[in-house]
Write a protein that holds these residues in place. Structure first.
Motif, PDB file in Angstrom:
ATOM      1  N   THR A  66       0.862  -1.180   0.000  1.00  0.00           N
ATOM      2  CA  THR A  66       0.000   0.000   0.000  1.00  0.00           C
ATOM      3  C   THR A  66       0.899   1.232   0.000  1.00  0.00           C
ATOM      4  O   THR A  66       2.115   1.125   0.187  1.00  0.00           O
ATOM      5  CB  THR A  66      -0.949   0.000   1.220  1.00  0.00           C
ATOM      6  OG1 THR A  66      -1.957   0.987   1.044  1.00  0.00           O
ATOM      7  CG2 THR A  66      -0.195   0.268   2.519  1.00  0.00           C
ATOM      8  N   HIS A  74       1.921   5.729   4.544  1.00  0.00           N
ATOM      9  CA  HIS A  74       0.969   6.461   5.376  1.00  0.00           C
ATOM     10  C   HIS A  74       1.580   7.789   5.836  1.00  0.00           C
ATOM     11  O   HIS A  74       2.693   7.805   6.375  1.00  0.00           O
ATOM     12  CB  HIS A  74       0.582   5.642   6.600  1.00  0.00           C
ATOM     13  CG  HIS A  74      -0.292   4.470   6.299  1.00  0.00           C
ATOM     14  ND1 HIS A  74       0.159   3.338   5.669  1.00  0.00           N
ATOM     15  CD2 HIS A  74      -1.624   4.262   6.538  1.00  0.00           C
ATOM     16  CE1 HIS A  74      -0.839   2.480   5.539  1.00  0.00           C
ATOM     17  NE2 HIS A  74      -1.930   3.013   6.059  1.00  0.00           N
ATOM     18  N   ASP A 118      -8.007  12.859  -4.885  1.00  0.00           N
ATOM     19  CA  ASP A 118      -9.240  12.446  -4.212  1.00  0.00           C
ATOM     20  C   ASP A 118      -9.728  11.153  -4.861  1.00  0.00           C
ATOM     21  O   ASP A 118      -9.963  11.116  -6.065  1.00  0.00           O
ATOM     22  CB  ASP A 118     -10.294  13.554  -4.361  1.00  0.00           C
ATOM     23  CG  ASP A 118     -11.502  13.377  -3.456  1.00  0.00           C
ATOM     24  OD1 ASP A 118     -11.978  12.234  -3.309  1.00  0.00           O
ATOM     25  OD2 ASP A 118     -11.987  14.384  -2.914  1.00  0.00           O
ATOM     26  N   VAL A 119      -9.874  10.080  -4.086  1.00  0.00           N
ATOM     27  CA  VAL A 119     -10.292   8.796  -4.666  1.00  0.00           C
ATOM     28  C   VAL A 119     -11.771   8.506  -4.396  1.00  0.00           C
ATOM     29  O   VAL A 119     -12.238   7.394  -4.632  1.00  0.00           O
ATOM     30  CB  VAL A 119      -9.411   7.630  -4.153  1.00  0.00           C
ATOM     31  CG1 VAL A 119      -7.949   7.902  -4.463  1.00  0.00           C
ATOM     32  CG2 VAL A 119      -9.618   7.367  -2.676  1.00  0.00           C
ATOM     33  N   THR A 131      -2.914  10.196  -1.969  1.00  0.00           N
ATOM     34  CA  THR A 131      -4.348   9.918  -2.065  1.00  0.00           C
ATOM     35  C   THR A 131      -5.026  10.246  -0.740  1.00  0.00           C
ATOM     36  O   THR A 131      -4.411  10.208   0.327  1.00  0.00           O
ATOM     37  CB  THR A 131      -4.611   8.438  -2.401  1.00  0.00           C
ATOM     38  OG1 THR A 131      -4.182   7.615  -1.312  1.00  0.00           O
ATOM     39  CG2 THR A 131      -3.889   8.027  -3.676  1.00  0.00           C
ATOM     40  N   TYR A 132      -6.323  10.559  -0.832  1.00  0.00           N
ATOM     41  CA  TYR A 132      -7.099  10.764   0.396  1.00  0.00           C
ATOM     42  C   TYR A 132      -8.548  10.366   0.161  1.00  0.00           C
ATOM     43  O   TYR A 132      -9.049  10.339  -0.967  1.00  0.00           O
ATOM     44  CB  TYR A 132      -7.007  12.219   0.888  1.00  0.00           C
ATOM     45  CG  TYR A 132      -7.818  13.216   0.089  1.00  0.00           C
ATOM     46  CD1 TYR A 132      -9.165  13.460   0.382  1.00  0.00           C
ATOM     47  CD2 TYR A 132      -7.250  13.933  -0.972  1.00  0.00           C
ATOM     48  CE1 TYR A 132      -9.909  14.379  -0.346  1.00  0.00           C
ATOM     49  CE2 TYR A 132      -7.986  14.852  -1.690  1.00  0.00           C
ATOM     50  CZ  TYR A 132      -9.321  15.076  -1.374  1.00  0.00           C
ATOM     51  OH  TYR A 132     -10.050  15.986  -2.105  1.00  0.00           O
ATOM     52  N   CYS A 133      -9.234  10.043   1.267  1.00  0.00           N
ATOM     53  CA  CYS A 133     -10.660   9.738   1.248  1.00  0.00           C
ATOM     54  C   CYS A 133     -11.222  10.110   2.620  1.00  0.00           C
ATOM     55  O   CYS A 133     -10.573  10.801   3.392  1.00  0.00           O
ATOM     56  CB  CYS A 133     -10.917   8.272   0.900  1.00  0.00           C
ATOM     57  SG  CYS A 133     -10.143   7.089   2.032  1.00  0.00           S
ATOM     58  N   LYS A 174     -10.397   3.571   1.556  1.00  0.00           N
ATOM     59  CA  LYS A 174     -10.307   3.448   0.102  1.00  0.00           C
ATOM     60  C   LYS A 174      -8.875   3.655  -0.382  1.00  0.00           C
ATOM     61  O   LYS A 174      -8.444   3.053  -1.362  1.00  0.00           O
ATOM     62  CB  LYS A 174     -11.257   4.438  -0.576  1.00  0.00           C
ATOM     63  CG  LYS A 174     -12.730   4.142  -0.358  1.00  0.00           C
ATOM     64  CD  LYS A 174     -13.615   5.188  -1.000  1.00  0.00           C
ATOM     65  CE  LYS A 174     -15.090   4.864  -0.782  1.00  0.00           C
ATOM     66  NZ  LYS A 174     -15.986   5.898  -1.346  1.00  0.00           N
ATOM     67  N   CYS A 175      -8.136   4.502   0.327  1.00  0.00           N
ATOM     68  CA  CYS A 175      -6.758   4.792  -0.071  1.00  0.00           C
ATOM     69  C   CYS A 175      -5.853   3.574   0.053  1.00  0.00           C
ATOM     70  O   CYS A 175      -4.858   3.469  -0.661  1.00  0.00           O
ATOM     71  CB  CYS A 175      -6.194   5.919   0.781  1.00  0.00           C
ATOM     72  SG  CYS A 175      -6.949   7.517   0.443  1.00  0.00           S
ATOM     73  N   SER A 210      -4.047   3.383  -3.383  1.00  0.00           N
ATOM     74  CA  SER A 210      -2.609   3.669  -3.448  1.00  0.00           C
ATOM     75  C   SER A 210      -1.828   2.430  -3.887  1.00  0.00           C
ATOM     76  O   SER A 210      -0.864   2.527  -4.645  1.00  0.00           O
ATOM     77  CB  SER A 210      -2.105   4.181  -2.095  1.00  0.00           C
ATOM     78  OG  SER A 210      -2.244   3.200  -1.085  1.00  0.00           O
ATOM     79  N   GLN A 225      -0.526   8.135   1.220  1.00  0.00           N
ATOM     80  CA  GLN A 225      -1.941   8.284   1.543  1.00  0.00           C
ATOM     81  C   GLN A 225      -2.095   9.021   2.861  1.00  0.00           C
ATOM     82  O   GLN A 225      -1.253   8.890   3.761  1.00  0.00           O
ATOM     83  CB  GLN A 225      -2.632   6.927   1.611  1.00  0.00           C
ATOM     84  CG  GLN A 225      -2.047   5.950   2.595  1.00  0.00           C
ATOM     85  CD  GLN A 225      -2.814   4.646   2.648  1.00  0.00           C
ATOM     86  OE1 GLN A 225      -3.923   4.586   3.143  1.00  0.00           O
ATOM     87  NE2 GLN A 225      -2.199   3.585   2.126  1.00  0.00           N
ATOM     88  N   GLY A 247      -7.591   9.770   6.865  1.00  0.00           N
ATOM     89  CA  GLY A 247      -8.457  10.506   5.954  1.00  0.00           C
ATOM     90  C   GLY A 247      -8.790  11.931   6.377  1.00  0.00           C
ATOM     91  O   GLY A 247      -8.161  12.522   7.255  1.00  0.00           O
TER      92      GLY A 247
END
Length: 327
Positions: free
Chosen positions: A111, A114, A133-134, A176-178, A183-184, A188, A201, A205
């Motif tokens: 992944t 973080h 944004d995912v 990435t973020y959610c 979801k990331c 990712s 990520q 979030g």
């Protein structure tokens, strides 16, 4: 300061569960015995939930989850609230803890890196960084990070189909973020699989970023999956980015169209909400079976004769489960 006796928990944990159906029953029973409500998904790949209850009951729940070695590192986002955020409890056994088309990915094995909210805040505006944004359209329409790239997707399972649009960003650091981070974990990992080398990520979030860093530069509100629909995140430089679907005045009041045949998730201002009886169009307003609008735009699914024990296996009655649970 207003005393808010309830808590809302948002969490997930990727961990192998050998018998999801059996654990679902145990988990369900614990929630019932501790007056918890919400939506919890259990699968062979882990847990995903949003739960509400009195603070002390939520404390018991977090202790219960983390006392299991499989879920010891679960990161709970805890928000104070004045009441339950859910009317009912649903604990379901599903194939995935978040519906995707990336079932082959195990975030425990691969992944993105973080980033804490603090590190994200420091990195997000650097020249070689792209913030991605995912989430789905209806989520980022009401709120997103300043200058973030959004994708035209109606469901997270469509994410892989859009990655080709990001090819020109492979030489950048992609963050990435959610909403809460779940979801990331797969998004990712999928980017890494597709040849992106520097993938990160936002851990926890949008919700955790708001709690720990004040939500600076998050524009609008954050869509959430409980009866609040959208919550404030930014305490530093808040703004409204969404417009009323009816009159196009600035509005961040998220509403589910009162017509269950439509159920569109859009921003509708208070005046138009009452004028349109919670509907997004005249056609929906004329629906004879539309749901009664109470000013919130949130509709609990009808469940005649709701039974909180519904979902226990037919082979084991709720009474038998209790007897087993108590030895």
């Amino acid at each position: 300061m207003e005393n808010k006796p309830y808590s809302i928990l948002l969490y997930y944990c990727y961990a192998k569960i050998a018998d999801p159906a059996a654990y679902r029953e145990e988990h369900h029973l614990f929630c019932l015995e501790n007056n918890l409500r919400g939506r919890i998904i259990i699968s062979s790949e882990g847990l995903n939930g949003t739960v509400s209850g009195l603070k002390e009951d939520c404390e018991k729940y977090m202790e219960y989850v983390k006392s299991d070695p499989r879920f010891a590192d679960t990161d709970f986002k805890v928000e104070a609230h004045h009441d339950h955020a859910f009317a009912k409890l649903h604990v379901r056994d599903k194939e995935e803890i978040v519906h995707s088309s990336m079932r082959h990915i195990n975030p425990r094995e691969k992944t993105g890196v973080h980033l804490s909210p603090k590190d994200f805040k420091q990195l997000k505006d650097q020249e070689d960084v792209v913030v991605l944004d995912v989430r789905s359209n209806y989520e980022h329409s009401v709120g997103k990070f300043k200058n973030a790239i959004t994708l035209d997707i109606d469901n997270f399972r469509d994410f892989p189909d859009k990655v080709h649009e990001l090819e020109h960003l492979k030489n950048k650091k992609v963050i990435t973020y959610c909403t809460g981070g779940i979801k990331c974990e797969k998004a990712s990992a999928y980017l890494l699989e597709q040849g992106f080398e520097n993938v990160y990520q936002l851990h926890g979030g949008i919700i955790k970023y708001g709690m720990e860093e004040g939500g600076e530069d998050f524009e609008g509100k954050c869509y959430v999956f409980d009866n609040r629909l959208a919550v404030e995140v930014n305490k530093v430089n808040p703004t409204i980015i969404s417009k009323c679907y009816i009159c196009e005045k600035p509005s961040d009041r998220m509403v589910n169209c009162a017509s269950s045949k439509c159920n569109l998730h859009v921003a509708i201002c208070e005046d138009c909400g009452w004028e349109m009886e919670g509907c997004c169009s005249d056609a929906c307003k004329s629906d004879p079976e539309k749901r009664p609008y109470d000013g919130t735009g949130y509709y609990q699914k009808k469940s005649n004769g709701y039974n909180p024990y519904k979902g226990f296996s037919r082979k084991t009655t709720a009474k038998q489960v209790k007897q087993l649970h108590h030895g």
